[in-house]
Design a protein around this motif. Structure first.
Motif, PDB file in Angstrom:
ATOM      1  N   ALA A  30      -9.953   1.546  -3.965  1.00  0.00           N
ATOM      2  CA  ALA A  30     -10.682   0.836  -2.915  1.00  0.00           C
ATOM      3  C   ALA A  30      -9.700   0.071  -2.046  1.00  0.00           C
ATOM      4  O   ALA A  30      -8.529  -0.117  -2.410  1.00  0.00           O
ATOM      5  CB  ALA A  30     -11.705  -0.121  -3.528  1.00  0.00           C
ATOM      6  N   VAL A  31     -10.189  -0.362  -0.879  1.00  0.00           N
ATOM      7  CA  VAL A  31      -9.365  -1.149   0.027  1.00  0.00           C
ATOM      8  C   VAL A  31     -10.229  -2.248   0.629  1.00  0.00           C
ATOM      9  O   VAL A  31     -11.414  -2.048   0.892  1.00  0.00           O
ATOM     10  CB  VAL A  31      -8.735  -0.267   1.131  1.00  0.00           C
ATOM     11  N   ILE A  32      -9.626  -3.428   0.827  1.00  0.00           N
ATOM     12  CA  ILE A  32     -10.330  -4.563   1.409  1.00  0.00           C
ATOM     13  C   ILE A  32      -9.685  -4.907   2.747  1.00  0.00           C
ATOM     14  O   ILE A  32      -8.480  -5.147   2.830  1.00  0.00           O
ATOM     15  CB  ILE A  32     -10.267  -5.796   0.487  1.00  0.00           C
ATOM     16  N   TYR A  33     -10.517  -4.935   3.807  1.00  0.00           N
ATOM     17  CA  TYR A  33     -10.041  -5.294   5.140  1.00  0.00           C
ATOM     18  C   TYR A  33     -10.605  -6.667   5.525  1.00  0.00           C
ATOM     19  O   TYR A  33     -11.550  -7.160   4.909  1.00  0.00           O
ATOM     20  CB  TYR A  33     -10.522  -4.269   6.176  1.00  0.00           C
ATOM     21  N   GLY A  34     -10.062  -7.253   6.574  1.00  0.00           N
ATOM     22  CA  GLY A  34     -10.699  -8.428   7.147  1.00  0.00           C
ATOM     23  C   GLY A  34      -9.874  -9.681   7.172  1.00  0.00           C
ATOM     24  O   GLY A  34      -8.843  -9.811   6.486  1.00  0.00           O
ATOM     25  N   HIS A  35     -10.349 -10.639   8.053  1.00  0.00           N
ATOM     26  CA  HIS A  35      -9.758 -11.963   8.207  1.00  0.00           C
ATOM     27  C   HIS A  35      -8.310 -11.906   8.689  1.00  0.00           C
ATOM     28  O   HIS A  35      -7.518 -12.812   8.417  1.00  0.00           O
ATOM     29  CB  HIS A  35      -9.854 -12.774   6.900  1.00  0.00           C
ATOM     30  N   GLY A  36      -7.965 -10.834   9.369  1.00  0.00           N
ATOM     31  CA  GLY A  36      -6.629 -10.735   9.950  1.00  0.00           C
ATOM     32  C   GLY A  36      -5.520 -10.476   8.957  1.00  0.00           C
ATOM     33  O   GLY A  36      -4.346 -10.484   9.321  1.00  0.00           O
ATOM     34  N   ASN A  37      -5.901 -10.231   7.705  1.00  0.00           N
ATOM     35  CA  ASN A  37      -4.888  -9.962   6.679  1.00  0.00           C
ATOM     36  C   ASN A  37      -4.587  -8.470   6.598  1.00  0.00           C
ATOM     37  O   ASN A  37      -5.363  -7.637   7.054  1.00  0.00           O
ATOM     38  CB  ASN A  37      -5.384 -10.448   5.313  1.00  0.00           C
ATOM     39  N   ASP A  38      -3.455  -8.144   5.995  1.00  0.00           N
ATOM     40  CA  ASP A  38      -3.146  -6.742   5.757  1.00  0.00           C
ATOM     41  C   ASP A  38      -4.154  -6.182   4.759  1.00  0.00           C
ATOM     42  O   ASP A  38      -4.647  -6.904   3.884  1.00  0.00           O
ATOM     43  CB  ASP A  38      -1.733  -6.592   5.185  1.00  0.00           C
ATOM     44  N   PRO A  39      -4.488  -4.894   4.862  1.00  0.00           N
ATOM     45  CA  PRO A  39      -5.420  -4.291   3.907  1.00  0.00           C
ATOM     46  C   PRO A  39      -4.922  -4.471   2.476  1.00  0.00           C
ATOM     47  O   PRO A  39      -3.719  -4.356   2.200  1.00  0.00           O
ATOM     48  CB  PRO A  39      -5.424  -2.815   4.305  1.00  0.00           C
ATOM     49  N   MET A  40      -5.845  -4.794   1.572  1.00  0.00           N
ATOM     50  CA  MET A  40      -5.494  -4.977   0.160  1.00  0.00           C
ATOM     51  C   MET A  40      -6.006  -3.774  -0.623  1.00  0.00           C
ATOM     52  O   MET A  40      -7.212  -3.493  -0.631  1.00  0.00           O
ATOM     53  CB  MET A  40      -6.119  -6.256  -0.392  1.00  0.00           C
ATOM     54  N   HIS A  41      -5.107  -3.057  -1.268  1.00  0.00           N
ATOM     55  CA  HIS A  41      -5.475  -1.860  -2.023  1.00  0.00           C
ATOM     56  C   HIS A  41      -5.650  -2.222  -3.499  1.00  0.00           C
ATOM     57  O   HIS A  41      -4.772  -2.829  -4.119  1.00  0.00           O
ATOM     58  CB  HIS A  41      -4.390  -0.790  -1.859  1.00  0.00           C
ATOM     59  N   ILE A  42      -6.793  -1.827  -4.040  1.00  0.00           N
ATOM     60  CA  ILE A  42      -7.128  -2.191  -5.422  1.00  0.00           C
ATOM     61  C   ILE A  42      -7.762  -0.998  -6.137  1.00  0.00           C
ATOM     62  O   ILE A  42      -8.074   0.031  -5.512  1.00  0.00           O
ATOM     63  CB  ILE A  42      -8.127  -3.366  -5.465  1.00  0.00           C
ATOM     64  N   VAL A  43      -7.941  -1.159  -7.458  1.00  0.00           N
ATOM     65  CA  VAL A  43      -8.746  -0.212  -8.233  1.00  0.00           C
ATOM     66  C   VAL A  43      -9.781  -1.020  -9.007  1.00  0.00           C
ATOM     67  O   VAL A  43      -9.525  -2.154  -9.433  1.00  0.00           O
ATOM     68  CB  VAL A  43      -7.897   0.648  -9.206  1.00  0.00           C
ATOM     69  N   LEU A  44     -10.968  -0.411  -9.183  1.00  0.00           N
ATOM     70  CA  LEU A  44     -12.096  -1.067  -9.831  1.00  0.00           C
ATOM     71  C   LEU A  44     -12.582  -0.235 -11.005  1.00  0.00           C
ATOM     72  O   LEU A  44     -12.495   1.006 -10.971  1.00  0.00           O
ATOM     73  CB  LEU A  44     -13.246  -1.237  -8.839  1.00  0.00           C
ATOM     74  N   PRO A  45     -13.125  -0.855 -12.050  1.00  0.00           N
ATOM     75  CA  PRO A  45     -13.677  -0.088 -13.169  1.00  0.00           C
ATOM     76  C   PRO A  45     -14.879   0.727 -12.709  1.00  0.00           C
ATOM     77  O   PRO A  45     -15.789   0.184 -12.063  1.00  0.00           O
ATOM     78  CB  PRO A  45     -14.075  -1.166 -14.180  1.00  0.00           C
ATOM     79  N   THR A  46     -14.885   2.012 -13.037  1.00  0.00           N
ATOM     80  CA  THR A  46     -15.895   2.927 -12.508  1.00  0.00           C
ATOM     81  C   THR A  46     -17.313   2.535 -12.895  1.00  0.00           C
ATOM     82  O   THR A  46     -18.198   2.418 -12.028  1.00  0.00           O
ATOM     83  CB  THR A  46     -15.611   4.362 -12.983  1.00  0.00           C
ATOM     84  N   HIS A  47     -17.580   2.348 -14.179  1.00  0.00           N
ATOM     85  CA  HIS A  47     -18.955   2.096 -14.624  1.00  0.00           C
ATOM     86  C   HIS A  47     -19.519   0.802 -14.046  1.00  0.00           C
ATOM     87  O   HIS A  47     -20.611   0.793 -13.463  1.00  0.00           O
ATOM     88  CB  HIS A  47     -19.025   2.062 -16.147  1.00  0.00           C
ATOM     89  N   ALA A  48     -18.783  -0.295 -14.203  1.00  0.00           N
ATOM     90  CA  ALA A  48     -19.272  -1.592 -13.727  1.00  0.00           C
ATOM     91  C   ALA A  48     -19.479  -1.589 -12.214  1.00  0.00           C
ATOM     92  O   ALA A  48     -20.473  -2.133 -11.705  1.00  0.00           O
ATOM     93  CB  ALA A  48     -18.288  -2.696 -14.120  1.00  0.00           C
ATOM     94  N   THR A  49     -18.575  -0.938 -11.491  1.00  0.00           N
ATOM     95  CA  THR A  49     -18.686  -0.895 -10.034  1.00  0.00           C
ATOM     96  C   THR A  49     -19.872  -0.039  -9.598  1.00  0.00           C
ATOM     97  O   THR A  49     -20.626  -0.414  -8.690  1.00  0.00           O
ATOM     98  CB  THR A  49     -17.392  -0.349  -9.413  1.00  0.00           C
ATOM     99  N   THR A  50     -20.042   1.107 -10.236  1.00  0.00           N
ATOM    100  CA  THR A  50     -21.158   1.987  -9.896  1.00  0.00           C
ATOM    101  C   THR A  50     -22.491   1.282 -10.114  1.00  0.00           C
ATOM    102  O   THR A  50     -23.397   1.350  -9.275  1.00  0.00           O
ATOM    103  CB  THR A  50     -21.109   3.269 -10.747  1.00  0.00           C
TER     104      THR A  50
END
Length: 219
Positions: A30-50
């Protein structure tokens, strides 16, 4: 809408190969955009996120614990494998408590219109501005007992306090008309077949009285 809490970790590997490895490890890139910051690249647990996305809907709000740092993230785009139906990637927008965001919220029809009417949901969602932590999951619109000729506009959709309509007030949401008759349906079908160049084989269509005559000869 309350934020679902999910633990996440940053990622430094990118590309299709890295994404496949992340999914094999039961995580979602996943990636998080916003607030003028550089994109933050992350990974999330599949089951909990789904499960969180299923509960929160199209505008699910997640409270991400990224290696000890908390970040509110609003779901903006979800990439799903068309065959396996598994989430492959998620785009988030970083938000803060009290911050106003623009989202599209779905319309849910409740009740039954009057008999012999046809209910058409012309626009299944409307655009609104709401606080990031108070995004409505849906708007209910009652059509109970409504007669043919009734129209419901965006301005008539009841919004909760703190939510502002951004769609055109005259946007048609629901249109209730007379239900088509059998004759009208058959006429439209014949017209569609004609436009598509479909011709019926007249030899396969018995003439009036033909079936009765055959029945008499067999008797």
């Amino acid at each position: 809408m309350s934020a679902e809490k999910i633990s996440a970790t940053t990622r430094t590997e990118f590309g299709k190969g890295a994404a496949r490895r992340a999914r094999r490890a039961n995580t979602i890139p996943a990636v998080i955009y916003g607030h003028g910051n550089d994109p933050m690249h992350i990974v999330l647990p599949t089951h909990a996120t789904t499960m969180a996305l299923r509960h929160g809907g199209a505008n699910a709000l997640l409270e991400l614990d990224i290696e000890g740092t908390t970040q509110l993230a609003l779901t903006k785009a979800i990439q799903v494998d068309p065959i396996k139906r598994l989430i492959e990637h998620i785009d988030f927008v970083a938000v803060r408590k009290g911050e106003k965001v623009t989202v599209d919220v779905q319309i849910l029809l409740v009740g039954d219109a009057a008999k012999e009417t046809l209910v058409v949901l012309e626009n299944p969602s409307i655009s609104v501005e709401a606080e990031a932590t108070h995004i409505p999951e849906s708007f209910e619109v009652s059509i109970e007992g409504l007669e043919s000729g009734t129209q419901i506009l965006a301005s008539q959709v009841e919004l909760p306090k703190g939510t502002t309509l951004l769609s055109d007030e005259e946007l048609l949401i629901v249109n209730i008309t007379d239900a088509p008759t059998t004759e009208q349906i058959e006429a439209e079908l014949e017209e569609a077949e004609a436009e598509a160049g479909i011709e019926k084989d007249e030899s396969e269509v018995p003439e009036v009285g033909e079936e009765a005559a055959e029945g008499d000869s067999e008797a």
